[in-house]
Design a protein around this motif. Structure first.
Motif, short mmCIF file in Angstrom:
data_model
loop_
_atom_site.label_atom_id
_atom_site.label_comp_id
_atom_site.label_asym_id
_atom_site.label_seq_id
_atom_site.Cartn_x
_atom_site.Cartn_y
_atom_site.Cartn_z
N GLN A 1 0.82 -1.20 0.00
CA GLN A 1 0.00 0.00 0.00
C GLN A 1 0.86 1.26 0.00
O GLN A 1 0.60 2.21 -0.75
CB GLN A 1 -0.92 0.00 1.23
N LEU A 2 1.89 1.29 0.84
CA LEU A 2 2.75 2.46 0.91
C LEU A 2 3.54 2.67 -0.38
O LEU A 2 3.68 3.79 -0.87
CB LEU A 2 3.72 2.34 2.09
N ALA A 3 4.05 1.57 -0.93
CA ALA A 3 4.88 1.65 -2.13
C ALA A 3 4.06 1.81 -3.40
O ALA A 3 4.60 2.20 -4.45
CB ALA A 3 5.76 0.41 -2.23
N GLY A 4 2.77 1.49 -3.32
CA GLY A 4 1.93 1.55 -4.51
C GLY A 4 2.20 0.45 -5.50
O GLY A 4 1.90 0.57 -6.68
N THR A 5 2.74 -0.66 -5.01
CA THR A 5 3.15 -1.77 -5.88
C THR A 5 2.20 -2.95 -5.83
O THR A 5 2.34 -3.89 -6.61
CB THR A 5 4.54 -2.27 -5.49
N GLY A 6 1.25 -2.94 -4.89
CA GLY A 6 0.52 -4.16 -4.60
C GLY A 6 1.35 -5.03 -3.67
O GLY A 6 2.56 -4.82 -3.51
N THR A 7 0.73 -5.99 -3.05
CA THR A 7 1.41 -6.82 -2.05
C THR A 7 2.55 -7.61 -2.67
O THR A 7 2.34 -8.39 -3.59
CB THR A 7 0.41 -7.79 -1.41
N PRO A 8 3.79 -7.42 -2.17
CA PRO A 8 4.92 -8.17 -2.73
C PRO A 8 4.83 -9.65 -2.38
O PRO A 8 4.38 -10.02 -1.30
CB PRO A 8 6.14 -7.52 -2.06
N LYS A 9 5.29 -10.48 -3.32
CA LYS A 9 5.19 -11.93 -3.15
C LYS A 9 6.55 -12.63 -3.26
O LYS A 9 6.65 -13.83 -3.00
CB LYS A 9 4.22 -12.52 -4.17
N THR A 10 7.57 -11.91 -3.68
CA THR A 10 8.91 -12.48 -3.84
C THR A 10 9.94 -11.57 -3.19
O THR A 10 9.64 -10.39 -2.88
CB THR A 10 9.27 -12.65 -5.33
N ILE A 11 11.14 -12.07 -3.01
CA ILE A 11 12.21 -11.25 -2.44
C ILE A 11 12.50 -10.05 -3.32
O ILE A 11 12.70 -8.93 -2.82
CB ILE A 11 13.48 -12.10 -2.24
N GLU A 12 12.52 -10.24 -4.62
CA GLU A 12 12.78 -9.11 -5.53
C GLU A 12 11.69 -8.05 -5.41
O GLU A 12 11.98 -6.85 -5.45
CB GLU A 12 12.90 -9.61 -6.97
N GLU A 13 10.44 -8.48 -5.27
CA GLU A 13 9.36 -7.51 -5.09
C GLU A 13 9.46 -6.81 -3.74
O GLU A 13 9.11 -5.63 -3.62
CB GLU A 13 8.01 -8.21 -5.25
N LEU A 14 9.93 -7.51 -2.73
CA LEU A 14 10.19 -6.88 -1.44
C LEU A 14 11.23 -5.76 -1.58
O LEU A 14 11.06 -4.67 -1.02
CB LEU A 14 10.70 -7.90 -0.43
N LYS A 15 12.28 -6.02 -2.33
CA LYS A 15 13.34 -5.04 -2.51
C LYS A 15 12.81 -3.78 -3.22
O LYS A 15 13.14 -2.66 -2.84
CB LYS A 15 14.50 -5.66 -3.29
N VAL A 16 11.99 -3.99 -4.23
CA VAL A 16 11.40 -2.86 -4.95
C VAL A 16 10.54 -2.02 -4.02
O VAL A 16 10.64 -0.78 -3.98
CB VAL A 16 10.58 -3.34 -6.17
N ALA A 17 9.69 -2.68 -3.24
CA ALA A 17 8.83 -1.96 -2.30
C ALA A 17 9.65 -1.21 -1.26
O ALA A 17 9.35 -0.05 -0.92
CB ALA A 17 7.87 -2.94 -1.63
N ALA A 18 10.70 -1.84 -0.75
CA ALA A 18 11.55 -1.21 0.27
C ALA A 18 12.21 0.05 -0.28
O ALA A 18 12.26 1.09 0.41
CB ALA A 18 12.61 -2.19 0.74
#
Length: 277
Positions: free
Chosen positions: A146-163
């Motif tokens: 929600q904060l990142a505007g990416t949708g809920t991350p599901k992988t480590i790479e998506e976590l990194k993008v959101a962070a």
């Protein structure tokens, strides 16, 4: 004797497992003097499958509490459930005016067991008034998305993008709590300090008794910062503390079971594996 002073600006959980009750337990276990400014009172209805009710306190009552707490000289603070945009703005402005540097923002958006943002406007308010004050923010997967505007991350790479996106919004450090939800062998959290990424891994614990884990993690970081630990040290110890609490969580009633806040000092902590990636 002198103790470091810690403050939680959060909701009260009438069942005692999460919210400011969890925060104060964690503050005490970390040998700090805990204070609380109550934003909402969360109730649960045992006659309706533990359905949550959220009762926001008047804003003037919150302001009076914040004035009281900040007058004592706070060493570190955290936020929890802030149920409206006005509550978020009031809290953010008070934190900024206080000059407290050790600020942990736990961007609570839903009650445990719910899957919709408590109030959709609060996300933008958090970005505007809370994240710029955050030395550390501790979103779960849903909150990070929600904060990142990416949708809920599901992988480590998506976590990194959101962070990266969350740090770009003003938070100096972010820990995204993956826990058991990611499709990984371990219970995984991702820590990003604006330069480097770290994976914090523990064994997954198959238990339903994890109520208050997120609050406890953020409160542990807060107390560690008050006691002089670095951000990295504060986060790593908090991971051990909450992992122990989850491992030894216990059944409160047929609906819920909280983490055990006294677990680490009394029963030891599970191994936490930390890898820079």
């Amino acid at each position: 004797m002198s103790l470091k002073k810690t403050l939680t600006i959060a909701g009260s959980d009438a069942s005692g497992g999460a919210g400011l009750e969890a925060d104060l337990k964690a503050f005490e276990e970390h040998n700090t003097y805990g204070m609380a400014a109550v934003t909402v009172i969360a109730t649960m209805d045992p006659d309706n499958n533990w359905a949550h009710g959220v009762h926001t306190l008047p804003i003037d009552v919150l302001k009076a509490q914040l004035k009281t707490a900040f007058s004592t000289g706070i060493d570190a603070l955290k936020t929890g459930m802030l149920s409206t945009e006005e509550v978020i703005q009031t809290t953010g402005e008070a934190i900024k005016a206080s000059g407290v540097q050790n600020v942990v923002i736990d961007p609570v958006m839903v009650c445990k067991g719910e899957d919709e943002v408590l109030n959709p406007g609060t996300v933008d308010a958090m970005i505007t008034y809370l994240l710029p004050n955050a030395l550390v923010t501790t979103p779960n997967l849903f909150e990070a998305g929600q904060l990142a505007g990416t949708g809920t991350p599901k992988t480590i790479e998506e976590l990194k993008v959101a962070a990266e996106k969350i740090v770009a919004l003003g938070a100096k450090n972010v820990v995204i709590k993956g826990g058991r939800a990611l499709q990984t062998d371990k219970a995984v959290d991702l820590f990003y300090d604006g330069s480097d990424f770290y994976l914090l891994e523990t064994e997954k614990v198959d238990t339903p008794y994890n109520h208050g884990a997120g609050c406890t993690f953020a409160a542990s970081i807060t107390a560690n910062l008050a006691n002089g630990l670095s951000v990295k040290e504060a986060i790593f110890e908090a991971k051990e503390f909450v992992a122990a609490g989850i491992k030894h969580g216990w059944k409160l009633n047929e609906f819920v079971g909280p983490v055990y806040h006294g677990a680490k000092p009394r029963l030891g902590a599970p191994e936490v594996i930390i890898n820079k990636i």
